[in-house]
Design an enzyme around this catalytic site. Structure first.
Site, PDB file in Angstrom:
ATOM      1  N   ASP A 269     -10.030   3.019  -3.562  1.00 42.26           N
ATOM      2  CA  ASP A 269     -10.698   1.839  -3.016  1.00 42.26           C
ATOM      3  C   ASP A 269     -12.113   1.711  -3.558  1.00 42.26           C
ATOM      4  OD1 ASP A 269      -8.433   1.425  -1.562  1.00 42.26           O
ATOM      5  OD2 ASP A 269      -9.329   1.861   0.389  1.00 42.26           O
TER       6      ASP A 269
ATOM      7  N   ASP B 225       0.826  -1.203   0.000  1.00 44.71           N
ATOM      8  CA  ASP B 225       0.000   0.000   0.000  1.00 44.71           C
ATOM      9  C   ASP B 225       0.869   1.266   0.000  1.00 44.71           C
ATOM     10  OD1 ASP B 225      -2.409   1.377  -0.024  1.00 44.71           O
ATOM     11  OD2 ASP B 225      -3.221   0.320   1.716  1.00 44.71           O
TER      12      ASP B 225
ATOM     13  N   GLU C 215      -0.908   1.907  -5.095  1.00 43.80           N
ATOM     14  CA  GLU C 215      -0.739   3.350  -4.831  1.00 43.80           C
ATOM     15  C   GLU C 215      -1.788   4.159  -5.588  1.00 43.80           C
ATOM     16  OE1 GLU C 215       0.993   5.725  -7.478  1.00 43.80           O
ATOM     17  OE2 GLU C 215       0.005   4.062  -8.472  1.00 43.80           O
ATOM     18  N   TRP C 216      -2.860   3.466  -6.018  1.00 50.71           N
ATOM     19  CA  TRP C 216      -4.106   4.106  -6.462  1.00 50.71           C
ATOM     20  C   TRP C 216      -3.986   4.884  -7.776  1.00 50.71           C
ATOM     21  CZ3 TRP C 216      -2.959   6.735  -1.396  1.00 50.71           C
ATOM     22  CH2 TRP C 216      -3.014   5.827  -0.349  1.00 50.71           C
ATOM     23  N   GLY C 217      -2.938   4.632  -8.536  1.00 51.21           N
ATOM     24  CA  GLY C 217      -2.798   5.287  -9.830  1.00 51.21           C
ATOM     25  C   GLY C 217      -2.546   6.775  -9.746  1.00 51.21           C
TER      26      GLY C 217
END
Length: 398
Positions: A204, A149, A182-184
């Site tokens: 998320d 994460d 890392e959520w783009g």
């Protein structure tokens, strides 16, 4: 002593060859499994995970391909006096090695979660400054999958942080799937495909179809966002729109649409529900072998959306042996009646795969994925009804 171990890890990182890379051949098709976060968040323990493992076997989901059992945040205890990460001794009294052994004994693989920062999202110890040490510990435990994460990470760039952890995993010699989370948000598409085996393309996910009341992203948002990464995906490198929310409270229509689009996008199929307590309808969706085969097709090409109008999305996915997957997603709440005139409306060449549908010269057989029936051939136009917030999904067989 702790400082000397961290210094040693940094020295090893410095002398690793510049050619260090992610391990090849681990996930030539999108990984399939289960993750604890969507349903349980931090409420996990040894007995619950063993129950999930048993249910995956008993329901046939393991044999359908769901082989990774991944603990998300909150399995962690404290680091010991030498800096080695430990599991929570109350929640996991037998230890991670014993739990991994149990998972392996059932013919599956074991995954854990950590963070590139000093703390995880749930405020447990992260891996910053302990990357090589943690990788060694994971390898000793028998870990097969790491979700990494990006919470509370503000000292180094994302590419550097994830490259460091990749090299640490590589140095152990144990095959470990590396899942970047890392959520783009940090130029992901530029570096993630050479660094990880899969990478999150957005925030998320939540169990919401079109609108979300919180920070969690609805299904349609995840589809729209993930679609922009199409050129990045391929064998051993997959776009990850996040774990599945099938069985977590949406309607069966919405669940079926959600699962279908993940298959069309060659997304990882990581279940996020309580597989110990599923309705027959939910089990039928996630165990549909024909839908799974589209996701797991060895050509490894993410599907493309060729038309998006009036709340209807038309998707094609090139498959091996000249086949295509075809899916109509109805984002409206009411049913839609449409006519499919294959040669008139859907003749195109996909630049990424260099494949042409060529409906004018090729007649395909039509296999309905969700009814399990053959629905004629593409040499004739056909009128169909797509239920609200649902799909019609075909395999077009050459």
């Amino acid at each position: 002593m702790k400082k000397s171990i961290i210094a040693l890890a940094m020295t090893v990182a410095a002398i690793m060859p510049a050619t260090a890379q992610k391990q090849e051949g681990l996930v030539m098709t999108p990984p399939m499994g289960w993750n604890s976060w969507n349903k349980f968040h931090t409420d996990i323990d040894e007995e619950k995970i063993k129950g999930i493992v048993d249910a995956l076997v008993e329901t046939g989901l393991r044999d359908a391909g769901y082989i990774y059992v991944n603990l998300d945040d909150a399995w962690h205890g404290k680091r010991d006096s030498l800096g080695w990460i430990q599991c929570d001794p109350v929640r996991f009294p037998s230890g991670m090695k014993a739990l991994a052994d149990y998972v392996h004994s059932k013919g599956m693989k074991f995954g854990v979660y950590s963070d590139a920062g000093e703390q995880t999202c749930a405020m447990y110890p992260g891996s910053r400054g302990h990357e090589y040490q943690d990788a060694i510990q994971y390898a000793k435990w028998g870990v097969d999958y790491l979700k990494f994460d990006w919470f509370r990470q503000d000292l180094v760039g994302a590419e550097g942080a994830y490259t460091l952890m990749r090299d640490a995993l590589y140095s152990t010699g144990r095959p470990i799937v590396f899942s970047i989370c890392e959520w783009g948000e940090n130029g992901t598409r530029k570096w993630a495909p050479r660094t990880g085996h899969l990478w999150r393309t957005g925030g998320d996910i939540g169990a919401y179809f079109s609108e979300s009341p919180c920070h969690e992203k609805p299904i349609l948002w995840c589809i729209e966002n993930n679609n922009t990464y199409r050129e990045c995906a391929g064998p051993n490198a997959w776009n990850d729109p996040d774990n599945l929310e099938v069985g977590n409270g949406m309607s069966i229509n919405q669940d079926r649409a959600h699962f279908s689009l993940w298959c069309m996008m060659a997304a990882p199929l990581i279940l996020g529900n309580d597989v110990r307590n599923m309705t027959p309808e939910v089990l039928a969706i996630v165990s549909n072998r024909e839908a799974i085969a589209i996701d797991q097709d060895s050509l490894g090409i993410q599907g493309l959306r060729v038309k998006n109008e009036n709340g209807l999305q038309y998707w094609f996915k090139p498959l091996m042996n000249g086949d295509w997957a075809f899916c109509v997603l109805n984002t409206n709440k009411i049913p839609a009646q449409i006519t499919l005139d294959w040669s008139k409306d859907f003749n195109f060449t996909d630049e990424l795969s260099r494949r042409s549908t060529d409906f004018s010269n090729i007649t395909y057989g039509i296999r309905n994925i969700w009814t399990g029936k053959n629905d004629g051939k593409t040499d004739k136009a056909r009128t169909i009804t797509v239920p609200g917030e649902d799909v019609v999904m075909y395999r077009l067989i050459r």
